[in-house]
Design a protein around this motif. Structure first.
Motif, PDB file in Angstrom:
ATOM      1  N   SER A  98      -1.546  -4.624   2.677  1.00  0.00           N
ATOM      2  CA  SER A  98      -2.889  -5.191   2.868  1.00  0.00           C
ATOM      3  C   SER A  98      -2.821  -6.656   2.463  1.00  0.00           C
ATOM      4  N   GLU A 114       0.832  -1.205   0.000  1.00  0.00           N
ATOM      5  CA  GLU A 114       0.000   0.000   0.000  1.00  0.00           C
ATOM      6  C   GLU A 114       0.866   1.255   0.000  1.00  0.00           C
ATOM      7  N   LYS A 144       3.466   0.960  -4.639  1.00  0.00           N
ATOM      8  CA  LYS A 144       2.078   0.626  -4.313  1.00  0.00           C
ATOM      9  C   LYS A 144       1.545  -0.311  -5.399  1.00  0.00           C
TER      10      LYS A 144
END
Length: 185
Positions: free
Chosen positions: A50, A38, A88
């Protein structure tokens, strides 16, 4: 764990009760999970991750909380290493340390754990780079080694080294004398 006769009668045999307790323990145990980056902190080499699975709580699917400040494995040793621009959306494998690793992570020293926690979500370690079948690398090299970033790549095969800067940009060789030997083509 105390075994109460009425519990055994309600759940069946002792073997059934022990099997149910073993399943409950297995559901709570954290060993390895797949996650998605993330955010990445390059100065600490940690990521917020996550997890790509849901957990079952009282027969309801729930998301895991985002894991924060997860140390990322950076391949290195003996004075050398490789760093990659972790971003990300990159996928990773999260390993959960057997014991609380807070003291070790803060100092790098051998010391006793801060607490008795085991296989806890706060003791994850991320190894970035796992891919699903839907997101495989294209042009995977099976007869050599390839290091790339966007359109630039270095390819090592038996008897050859290729540097390709993607058709633009600059190739820079720094330091000392540069000697190129061999047949000019």
């Amino acid at each position: 764990m105390s075994l109460q006769p009425n519990k055994i009668r309600q759940n069946g045999t002792l073997a059934t009760l022990l099997e149910a307790k073993a399943m409950e323990l297995a559901r709570r145990l954290n060993c390895v999970q797949i996650g998605t980056i993330e955010a990445f902190n390059a100065s600490e080499q940690t990521a917020n991750v996550s997890l790509n699975f849901k957990r079952v709580i009282n027969d309801t699917l729930k998301d895991y909380a985002v894991l924060v400040q997860v140390p990322c494995i950076v391949l290195n040793g003996g004075g050398g290493g490789l760093s990659f621009p972790i971003s990300k959306g990159d996928t990773c494998v999260v390993f959960f340390n057997d014991r609380n690793m807070d003291n070790w992570f803060a100092t790098g020293a051998v010391m006793e754990p801060d607490s008795a926690r085991t296989h806890d979500m706060s003791d994850g370690i991320a190894l970035v780079g796992i891919r699903s079948l839907a997101n495989l690398l294209s042009g995977y090299l099976t007869d050599g080694v390839k290091l790339w970033y966007n359109n630039c790549q270095i390819t090592l095969k038996k008897g050859s080294l290729t540097i390709d800067n993607g058709g633009g940009g600059t190739v820079v060789l720094n330091g000392g004398n540069i000697t190129i030997t061999g047949t000019q083509m």
